[in-house]
Design a protein around this motif. Structure first.
Motif, PDB file in Angstrom:
ATOM      1  N   TYR A 165       0.843  -1.193   0.000  1.00 16.79           N
ATOM      2  CA  TYR A 165       0.000   0.000   0.000  1.00 16.79           C
ATOM      3  C   TYR A 165       0.883   1.250   0.000  1.00 16.79           C
ATOM      4  N   GLY A 166       0.736   2.058  -1.026  1.00 20.40           N
ATOM      5  CA  GLY A 166       1.378   3.369  -1.029  1.00 20.40           C
ATOM      6  C   GLY A 166       0.404   4.357  -0.420  1.00 20.40           C
ATOM      7  N   VAL A 167       0.646   4.739   0.828  1.00 18.13           N
ATOM      8  CA  VAL A 167      -0.345   5.515   1.586  1.00 18.13           C
ATOM      9  C   VAL A 167       0.057   6.982   1.665  1.00 18.13           C
ATOM     10  N   GLY A 168      -0.740   7.836   1.045  1.00 13.34           N
ATOM     11  CA  GLY A 168      -0.503   9.270   1.114  1.00 13.34           C
ATOM     12  C   GLY A 168      -0.849   9.809   2.494  1.00 13.34           C
ATOM     13  N   LEU A 169       0.057  10.604   3.061  1.00 14.66           N
ATOM     14  CA  LEU A 169      -0.133  11.143   4.407  1.00 14.66           C
ATOM     15  C   LEU A 169      -0.612  12.588   4.405  1.00 14.66           C
TER      16      LEU A 169
END
Length: 242
Positions: A7-11
Motif C-alpha cells: 500500500y502506497g499511503v498518502g499522508l
C-alpha cells in the motif's frame, strides 16, 4: 499462501488530522511499515505517523544513497538511485510473496513528485499494489496563505525548481497562477526567474505547510530563517470573478 499487498499511503501535507480515513485505518493495523529517509534522520513521513502506527509494527527505513551531494546531471546520480529503488522494491516484493501486507509512507500524494512512484513501477507487474491518494503539499501550502490559488479561468502551472532558469522564467511568464516545488538549493535561481517573469512581488513562500512549525511569508520580504528544502513557492491567480 496468498500474496500480500503493498500500500502506497498518502499522508497529506503534514498534519495527521488531514490524512484520509482509509490511510488512518491502514496505518493503525499495519504489521509492516516502510518509509524513506536520509541517513541519520528519522524521516519526515515517519514523524507524521508518530503515535499512529503500532509499536509492534516492523519498520523498514529506506535510506537514500544520495540526495543533493552530487548534481542531477552526474550519471552516478541516476545509477545510485536506480540501484537503491530496485533493492527496496525487491525487499517489499519478498515480504508480499510471504503473504505480508506492507504500508509504504508517502508524504503528500503518492503519485505527485513522490519517491513511491519508483517502487510502484518496479512492483506493479508482479505484486498487488494499491495507492491511497491524499491532499498534496501544494494544496496545504496555498491554504496556509489564506487566499485561493486560482479564480475563474486561471491557468495553474506546477514547476520543479530543478529546471533550467530560462525554462522556469519562460513557463512562469505564460501562466496565471504558479506553484514551484523542490526548492532546495535552487532558491536563488527561482528568485531570478520570478523577477524575469514579473512575478516576484506576488510570490509567497510557505515552509513546513500544515505542520506545527509552518511559516508563511511574502518572498520579497526577505523571509528570515526559512529552509528552502521544505518550502513551496506560490503565486496566486487573479482571474475572473463574479
Amino acid at each position: 499462501m496468498s500474496s500480500g499487498t503493498i500500500y502506497g499511503v498518502g499522508l497529506g501535507p503534514g498534519d495527521p488530522d488531514l490524512m484520509s480515513v482509509r490511510a488512518d485505518r491502514l496505518l493503525r493495523t499495519a504489521r509492516h511499515v516502510a518509509f524513506f529517509r536520509k541517513p541519520g534522520r528519522s524521516g519526515q513521513a515517519r514523524k507524521i505517523v508518530e503515535g499512529v502506527i503500532s509499536t509492534d509494527a516492523v519498520e523498514f527505513p529506506m535510506e537514500y544513497p544520495v540526495t543533493t551531494e552530487i548534481p542531477l546531471s552526474d550519471p552516478r546520480y541516476n545509477a545510485l538511485l536506480s540501484e537503491f529503488y530496485e533493492d527496496c522494491a525487491q525487499h517489499l516484493k519478498a515480504l508480499a510473496e510471504r503473504g505480508e501486507d506492507v504500508v509504504v509512507l508517502c508524504e503528500g500524494d503518492p503519485f505527485f513528485y513522490g519517491s513511491f512512484m519508483h517502487l510502484y513501477n518496479r512492483l506493479r507487474e508482479n505484486i498487488q499494489v494499491e495507492v491511497v491518494p491524499a491532499i498534496t503539499g501544494m494544496s496545504g501550502a496555498w491554504t496556509a496563505t489564506g487566499d485561493p490559488i486560482t479564480w475563474g479561468d486561471d491557468i495553474l502551472t506546477v514547476l520543479a525548481a530543478t529546471l533550467p532558469e530560462e525554462v522556469l522564467a519562460q513557463q512562469m511568464a505564460q501562466t496565471d497562477a504558479l506553484v514551484v516545488m523542490k526548492i532546495g538549493r535552487n532558491i536563488d535561481k527561482v528568485v531570478r526567474a520570478l523577477k524575469t517573469a514579473g512575478m516576484y512581488e506576488r510570490a509567497w513562500i510557505v515552509e513546513y505547510a500544515q505542520m506545527p512549525n509552518q511559516t508563511v511569508c511574502k518572498l520579497s520580504e526577505n523571509c528570515p530563517d526559512f529552509t528552502p528544502y521544505f518550502s513551496i513557492i506560490l503565486v496566486h491567480g487573479q482571474g475572473r470573478r463574479p
